[in-house]
Structures are given as C-alpha cells and as structure tokens.
Design an enzyme around this catalytic site. Structure first.
Site, PDB file in Angstrom:
ATOM      1  CE  LYS A 115      -4.378  -1.670   1.344  1.00  0.00           C
ATOM      2  NZ  LYS A 115      -5.733  -1.751   1.968  1.00  0.00           N
ATOM      3  CE  LYS A 197      -5.739  -8.110  -1.803  1.00  0.00           C
ATOM      4  NZ  LYS A 197      -6.376  -7.833  -0.382  1.00  0.00           N
ATOM      5  CE  LYS A 200     -13.073  -3.772  -0.039  1.00  0.00           C
ATOM      6  NZ  LYS A 200     -11.947  -3.663   1.020  1.00  0.00           N
TER       7      LYS A 200
HETATM    8  N1  AQP Z   1      -8.585 -11.374  -3.607  1.00  0.00           N
HETATM    9  C1  AQP Z   1      -8.834 -11.669  -2.688  1.00  0.00           C
HETATM   10  N2  AQP Z   1      -9.032 -13.011  -2.546  1.00  0.00           N
HETATM   11  C2  AQP Z   1      -9.228 -13.797  -1.217  1.00  0.00           C
HETATM   12  N3  AQP Z   1      -9.858 -13.020  -0.215  1.00  0.00           N
HETATM   13  C3  AQP Z   1      -9.545 -11.677  -0.207  1.00  0.00           C
HETATM   14  N4  AQP Z   1      -9.943 -10.724   0.659  1.00  0.00           N
HETATM   15  C4  AQP Z   1      -9.872  -9.451  -0.081  1.00  0.00           C
HETATM   16  N5  AQP Z   1      -9.250  -9.662  -1.392  1.00  0.00           N
HETATM   17  C5  AQP Z   1      -9.290 -11.108  -1.545  1.00  0.00           C
HETATM   18  C6  AQP Z   1     -10.430 -10.930   1.973  1.00  0.00           C
HETATM   19  O1  AQP Z   1     -11.503  -9.834   2.249  1.00  0.00           O
HETATM   20  C7  AQP Z   1     -11.687  -9.587   3.555  1.00  0.00           C
HETATM   21  C8  AQP Z   1     -11.829  -8.072   3.626  1.00  0.00           C
HETATM   22  O2  AQP Z   1     -10.881  -7.569   2.948  1.00  0.00           O
HETATM   23  P1  AQP Z   1     -10.573  -5.898   3.399  1.00  0.00           P
HETATM   24  O3  AQP Z   1     -11.697  -5.100   2.940  1.00  0.00           O
HETATM   25  O4  AQP Z   1     -10.282  -5.871   4.936  1.00  0.00           O
HETATM   26  O5  AQP Z   1      -9.223  -5.390   2.651  1.00  0.00           O
HETATM   27  P2  AQP Z   1      -8.235  -5.944   1.675  1.00  0.00           P
HETATM   28  O6  AQP Z   1      -7.758  -7.444   2.060  1.00  0.00           O
HETATM   29  O7  AQP Z   1      -6.993  -4.885   1.679  1.00  0.00           O
HETATM   30  O8  AQP Z   1      -9.209  -6.073   0.444  1.00  0.00           O
HETATM   31  P3  AQP Z   1      -9.219  -5.298  -0.946  1.00  0.00           P
HETATM   32  O9  AQP Z   1     -10.154  -5.734  -1.667  1.00  0.00           O
HETATM   33  O10 AQP Z   1      -7.669  -5.690  -1.471  1.00  0.00           O
HETATM   34  O11 AQP Z   1      -9.276  -3.843  -0.402  1.00  0.00           O
HETATM   35  P4  AQP Z   1      -8.221  -2.616  -0.825  1.00  0.00           P
HETATM   36  O12 AQP Z   1      -8.501  -2.532  -2.253  1.00  0.00           O
HETATM   37  O13 AQP Z   1      -9.062  -1.339  -0.052  1.00  0.00           O
HETATM   38  O14 AQP Z   1      -7.048  -2.696  -0.115  1.00  0.00           O
HETATM   39  C9  AQP Z   1     -10.407  -9.843   4.220  1.00  0.00           C
HETATM   40  O15 AQP Z   1     -10.305 -11.084   5.055  1.00  0.00           O
HETATM   41  C10 AQP Z   1      -9.431 -10.469   2.714  1.00  0.00           C
HETATM   42  O16 AQP Z   1      -8.409 -11.063   3.224  1.00  0.00           O
END
Ligand code: AQP
Length: 332
Positions: A115, A197, A200
C-alpha cells in the site's frame, strides 16, 4: 471465549465496491460460524481511512457493506453486525497495543509495503500501524477464530504475537486467536494481471468482478480475462490466469480441479470463460436481489447498526476495562 462460547471475528473495509475476492475469500464463509460461535462481523471504516476516502462515498459504502453482509446470509439476529467507529474502544485499545507492537514487526508487513508503494504520496502512520488496530478489533472480543483471506494471515499472526506479548507481562488478558483461511488458501487474483490480488481499490475496473456487477458485465469481464497462449483448461504452474479462473469456477460450482479439467476437455478457453461468467452471475443473482431490498430500507439498516454497536460495546467495554486495570490506569 466469551461466556463459555467460542468467538469468531472478522471485518471488511468499506474502501470500495466489494469484489468476488472479498466474497469468496471472506464474507461467504462468515455465516458458516453463526451456529457454533458467537460471531462479530464489523464494517471497518477506521481502517479504510488509512487511504484517502471521499467522505460521502465512505458513508454510502458503509451502509452498502452492512447491507451486503446481510444479503450474503448474515442474520443480524444471530450475528453481531456493526460499524467500527461506533465502538470507540477499538481506537482506545489500538493505542495501547501500539505500545506492545514493535517497529520491526510493522515494517515487515507486506500489506504496508504494497500500500505504501501504491500510495507513495500518503504513507501515513495509520497505514503503518494498521495491524495494531486490527489486533485491537480482534482481541476486544476474546476471539478464538478469525476467518480471513490468505492475504490477511500475516496480520492475524502479528495479532497473536501482540496478544502473547501482552499476556506474558499481564497474564490471562487476551484469548490468542487462530486465523481460518478458506479452502486451499485460495486467493482470487486480478483478471488483468493474475499475479496480483483482485482488490476493490484497483483502478482498472475490468480487472475486478464486483459482487454487484450485472450478468452482462460479469460475462464481458471474464471474456476479457488475461490467460496464456495454451488452449488446454488445466491447473498447472505458469498458467496463472487459467488457474485463477479455475479457482473461481470451483468456488462457485463446488467442482474439483480434476472435474473442471474433464468438463472442458476438447473445449477452448472461450467456452470455459463463458462458463465461469455464467456460474459467477448465477451464484451472485440471489445476493444482488436481497441486497437491493435491504439497501432500500435505510432505517432498517440504521436500526441494525445501532443494535450491533450496543451489543459489541458491551463486550468491548469489558475487555478494555480489564486491560486498563492491568496497565495501572486509575479508574474514577
Ligand atoms: N482477492 C482476494 N482473494 C481472497 N480474499 C480476499 N480478501 C480481499 N481480497 C481478496 C479478503 O476479504 C476480506 C476483507 O478485506 P479488506 O476489505 O479488509 O481489505 P483487503 O484485504 O485489503 O481487500 P481489498 O479488496 O484488497 O481492499 P483494498 O483494495 O481497499 O485494499 C479479508 O479477509 C481479505 O483477506
């Protein structure tokens, strides 16, 4: 444990429209714990502000994320569903845990490295100490298990280390939680770059399938998914794109990799991509329908937020009080 009941805790940031990565990696599995565990599922808005958010969008997505929790099968009568900023104990315990978290530990977190390279103009202290807030979220509820995607495993492991360190100095304070990673440590990857990965916050919306995408959009995105120059649908090293699509298809249909390979023997990638899109759209359709109904009723959502915050606060207050007493803070 709380009152002799095992506890499950997890959260999702309202930092964008939720993806099938969030759904398959986390939310879909949350309801599996509702019967056996006392469950707390949080919309972690305080984590979301480690990256700049547009306030009106953050507010809207907080409602939407709660509505999606319910649409994905989390019954507010059986699960405590709430918003992190409504329970001030999270931020208070986070400060305390910051004092039990080492600089070196935080520096090793891969999410911080990812990040901070993505947001090089805003490498703030919150982004760095995010895992201490996440540890506070989990430890406030004496959590036994944390269902998360594999990308969050490192943070849960750090939470365990923080809890053990605190307990060593002040015995019997926190339950030490275990991460629960969904089947085969599955991680859903970007459709545009399957070594990355699916997130969102990805600016390329074609790389991401959102839970609320309509059927045509879902099928179009899968059709454009990056694969390879081979033609055979098989799970193998070096076939990141196809491996990702097979994982997604397997999650939505329950079929094994062998069954998928057999099903698409003699078919090209085009047929396979269409099948993945159709399976995904069919599985998401009932969630989308339910989501629309729930989101339309803002007062219902606000009532659930209030109820969830009251339930969560009761337990959070108890743990924070215990921690403050052990640390030697004066109670008035
Ligand atoms: N691509 C993924 N595959 C499997 N699990 C995923 N998770 C997120 N992306 C994947 C799981 O979703 C839960 C919530 O995630 P989060 O919102 O706390 O943050 P994150 O992991 O940082 O998800 P994003 O989508 O990548 O958000 P941004 O883009 O805002 O950083 C967690 O349990 C995560 O493991």
């Amino acid at each position: 444990m709380l009152n002799d009941q095992l506890v499950s805790y997890s959260g999702v940031q309202p930092s964008g429209n939720l993806t099938i990565g969030n759904y398959l990696g986390a939310i879909k599995n949350f309801s599996l714990y509702s019967e056996k565990y006392k469950t707390f599922y949080c919309v972690v808005d305080e984590h979301a502000i480690t990256v700049r958010q547009v306030p009106a969008e953050l507010r809207r997505r907080t409602y939407e994320t709660l509505a999606l929790y319910i649409a994905c099968g989390l019954d507010p009568e059986k699960n405590t569903l709430y918003v992190q900023s409504h329970v001030h104990e999270h931020a208070e315990l986070a400060w305390i845990l910051n004092c039990f978290t080492m600089f070196g530990e935080l520096s090793r977190m891969t999410q911080f490295k990812d990040k901070s390279s993505k947001h090089s103009d805003n490498i703030n202290a919150g982004l760095f100490t995010y895992p201490a807030l996440m540890a506070a979220d989990i430890l406030l509820y004496q959590t036994d298990v944390v269902p998360v995607g594999i990308d969050q495993k490192q943070h849960v492991e750090l939470c365990r280390d923080i809890a053990e360190r605190f307990n060593q100095i002040h015995p019997d304070t926190f339950t030490v939680p275990d991460p629960i990673i969904n089947k085969s440590g599955m991680k859903i990857m970007s459709l545009a770059d399957p070594t990355k990965k699916m997130s969102k916050s990805d600016e390329n919306t074609n790389a991401v399938v959102y839970i609320l995408d309509d059927k045509d959009t879902i099928i179009r995105k899968f059709k454009r998914a990056v694969t390879d120059s081979d033609t055979c649908v098989s799970f193998a090293e070096g076939k990141d794109g196809i491996n990702n699509l097979m994982t997604i298809y397997s999650c939505f249909t329950g079929k094994t990799m062998e069954e998928i390979e057999k099903e698409f023997e003699g078919h090209g990638y085009g047929d396979f991509k269409l099948a993945v899109g159709e399976a995904c759209a069919a599985a998401l359709a009932p969630v989308q329908q339910k989501y629309k109904e729930i989101l339309a009723d803002k007062s219902y959502l606000e009532a659930q937020m209030k109820k969830g915050a009251e339930e969560a606060s009761y337990y959070a207050r108890r743990t924070l009080g215990k921690v403050q007493k052990k640390l030697g803070f004066v109670k008035l």
